[in-house]
Design a protein around this motif. Structure first.
Motif, mmCIF file in Angstrom:
data_model
loop_
_atom_site.group_PDB
_atom_site.id
_atom_site.type_symbol
_atom_site.label_atom_id
_atom_site.label_comp_id
_atom_site.label_asym_id
_atom_site.label_seq_id
_atom_site.Cartn_x
_atom_site.Cartn_y
_atom_site.Cartn_z
ATOM 1 N N ARG A 29 5.711 15.412 31.350
ATOM 2 C CA ARG A 29 6.101 16.690 30.771
ATOM 3 C C ARG A 29 7.028 16.458 29.580
ATOM 4 O O ARG A 29 7.888 15.582 29.618
ATOM 5 N N LEU A 70 -6.921 7.939 44.862
ATOM 6 C CA LEU A 70 -5.543 7.856 44.359
ATOM 7 C C LEU A 70 -5.374 8.797 43.170
ATOM 8 O O LEU A 70 -6.142 8.729 42.221
ATOM 9 N N LYS A 71 -4.380 9.660 43.212
ATOM 10 C CA LYS A 71 -4.093 10.572 42.108
ATOM 11 C C LYS A 71 -2.765 10.153 41.488
ATOM 12 O O LYS A 71 -1.702 10.471 42.028
ATOM 13 N N PRO A 72 -2.788 9.409 40.386
ATOM 14 C CA PRO A 72 -1.516 8.909 39.832
ATOM 15 C C PRO A 72 -0.664 10.053 39.278
ATOM 16 O O PRO A 72 -1.192 11.065 38.830
ATOM 17 N N LEU A 73 0.631 9.863 39.322
ATOM 18 C CA LEU A 73 1.562 10.874 38.812
ATOM 19 C C LEU A 73 1.895 10.625 37.334
ATOM 20 O O LEU A 73 1.811 9.501 36.852
ATOM 21 N N GLY A 74 2.283 11.697 36.650
ATOM 22 C CA GLY A 74 2.776 11.592 35.283
ATOM 23 C C GLY A 74 1.796 10.913 34.345
ATOM 24 O O GLY A 74 0.629 11.287 34.247
ATOM 25 N N ARG A 128 2.801 19.538 29.577
ATOM 26 C CA ARG A 128 2.210 18.217 29.765
ATOM 27 C C ARG A 128 1.839 17.597 28.417
ATOM 28 O O ARG A 128 1.258 18.266 27.558
ATOM 29 N N ASP A 188 -3.799 9.581 26.071
ATOM 30 C CA ASP A 188 -4.780 9.092 25.094
ATOM 31 C C ASP A 188 -5.873 8.284 25.773
ATOM 32 O O ASP A 188 -6.939 8.068 25.215
ATOM 33 N N VAL A 189 -5.578 7.822 26.974
ATOM 34 C CA VAL A 189 -6.516 6.984 27.701
ATOM 35 C C VAL A 189 -7.280 7.871 28.673
ATOM 36 O O VAL A 189 -6.714 8.754 29.301
ATOM 37 N N ARG A 225 0.772 7.868 34.585
ATOM 38 C CA ARG A 225 0.295 6.629 35.207
ATOM 39 C C ARG A 225 -1.228 6.578 35.270
ATOM 40 O O ARG A 225 -1.913 7.583 35.279
ATOM 41 N N ILE A 266 -1.304 -0.052 39.106
ATOM 42 C CA ILE A 266 -0.884 1.255 38.624
ATOM 43 C C ILE A 266 0.020 0.994 37.426
ATOM 44 O O ILE A 266 1.081 0.374 37.534
ATOM 45 N N ASP A 308 10.019 18.039 26.782
ATOM 46 C CA ASP A 308 11.286 18.723 27.044
ATOM 47 C C ASP A 308 11.098 20.191 27.397
ATOM 48 O O ASP A 308 11.924 20.778 28.101
ATOM 49 N N PRO A 341 -0.762 15.277 26.831
ATOM 50 C CA PRO A 341 -2.042 14.722 27.256
ATOM 51 C C PRO A 341 -2.103 13.214 27.029
ATOM 52 O O PRO A 341 -1.543 12.688 26.075
ATOM 53 N N SER A 369 2.177 3.786 28.645
ATOM 54 C CA SER A 369 2.931 3.036 27.640
ATOM 55 C C SER A 369 2.778 1.530 27.794
ATOM 56 O O SER A 369 3.136 0.775 26.892
ATOM 57 N N ASP A 370 2.269 1.081 28.936
ATOM 58 C CA ASP A 370 1.990 -0.350 29.114
ATOM 59 C C ASP A 370 0.646 -0.747 28.518
ATOM 60 O O ASP A 370 0.341 -1.928 28.415
#
Lengths: 98, 98, 98, 98, 98, 98, 98
Positions: free
Chosen positions: A50, A5-9, A56, A60-61, A11, A86, A52, A58, A90-91
């Motif tokens: 991304r 699984l390659k999470p987006l953004g 990207r 922190d996790v 995630r 997933i 503005d 980066p 921010s969660d």
């Protein structure tokens, strides 16, 4: 078996770590007294959202981190008969160290 | 027959992939026990949303990708007697690889 | 008779295209089984919204396009005894090509 | 008598145009079957909202225009025994031309 | 007695102007039939909100203006046994001139 | 034992300080009359959120500070049999000095 | 005794000023007829929020000001047996002068 699984953004794919069933006083709690897991291991991380200007941000996790997250965050999925989550970064409340 | 839908912005046309009806233990689940599909194949992808300067933000998802998305995301449409979904890329949780 | 509506901003005047009343199996559906139209033809298009610097953002949809839009989007109006919709371009899911 | 209302920002003073009481088939509708007006004439227009740099964004609607607006938009006021509406330009769907 | 309220930001101190109790046909309305005031006189005005660069955005409304505002806007206060309102300028619909 | 939680962004790990059970008049309140703690000690602090340019915004609260926070803010966690809270700095009302 | 609360951001520590219990006509109102206080004295003020560039936005309210604020704004705290409020400056409607 490798995780595919390659999470987006921003995630993360997180495998929940079940809390121990035995309390400090040694009493085994029945299933219903256990809360949903709040701790987990990061199996995969997205490339970051991304900003503005299109660059990207980066994360922190990192993959391998143990993280704390609020109950009921994210989306539950099933992979190879295991429940995984997933989450958005921010969660994640905190990284559990050491 | 060629797909004739051109999604706008960061939208994707996704064909849901039905989960297998047979579980690991070999029991066939009745229809009602199946969840709505969460996996799908990307048939078409928009040009990306515009950023504040009017430039397109390229999508991370490409035509042909298999994606995971939260249940009940997007809008269901019918094309050639098949159910398809139009999702925003932000509804995509992860790309399923390999 | 010429269309005399000039939509503002990123709005579109769309004439809904009724779905065919005959299903693949040749059964005529009674009126109540038909969903509200989701397909339409663009009769008129606004000049586009302004960005933060006051410049118009050009629309991706052009007059004459056939578009898909989510049910219940926009505002229904009556012109010359015909029902039409005023949609925002962001309500358009995809352009139907060919 | 001259109109003495100067709307602020992007607001417009609009006098609703009552729809004709006679339908295409010549039947006079009783009062309750009439929808609230959706068409109106612009009597007065504000100077436009300010953008982030403090500059006015000019309105697309001018005094004298006939406009379409969604039912129940704006605030109803009474001036000289006539009902009028104060709308924001963003509540205007389209300008009716010709 | 001088007004001793200095509103902050884009706020205004407005003294409501009671609508006349006598209608055009000369009938005196009982208290309950009167709507809450929608017209008022501006007694005091704030220095304006700050924009992103920290500069004040000047108000369009000046002390002494008669303004129209939506019913139930703002906060009712009592000063010297009189009801007054503290409104934001954005609650003001129009300035009544002449 | 060392604290092993590294909060993300502008989050803080706060150990609630129980209010004294004895009121000014010397009456011991029963458990139910006590409000949830609103005071706490900051055990760990995140690196700060990133601004639009990706730079960290430094926190105003430091490890060791005693802070006031609104009841029911944040997420309760259990560490080593003690209840702790993970708060965002924006949930902190004030630092208690001296 | 000195106040030992340092509010964060644009927050203020405000001591409510109880309205007089005697009305203009000299009648003493029973406790329940009194509204919650809307007037208060500013005991302490934060350093101001940061703007997008990280610079502090100075507060318009100063320590010692008497302010009006909407009922039920802010968070009630108890310090030295007195009720006090922590408000955001944006909750302050006006400064009472003279």
């Amino acid at each position: 078996m490798a995780l595919n699984l390659k999470p987006l953004g921003s995630r993360l794919v997180v495998e929940p770590i079940e809390q121990e069933d035995v309390t400090a006083s040694g009493i085994v709690l029945p299933e219903t007294a256990k809360e949903k897991p709040q701790k987990g291991k990061v199996l995969s991380a997205g490339p970051g959202d991304r900003d503005d200007a299109g660059k990207r941000i980066p994360l922190d996790v990192k993959v391998g981190d143990t993280v704390l997250f609020a109950k009921y965050s994210g989306t539950e999925i099933k992979m190879d008969q295991k429940k995984m989550l997933i989450l958005k970064e921010s969660d994640v409340l905190a990284i559990v160290e050491g």
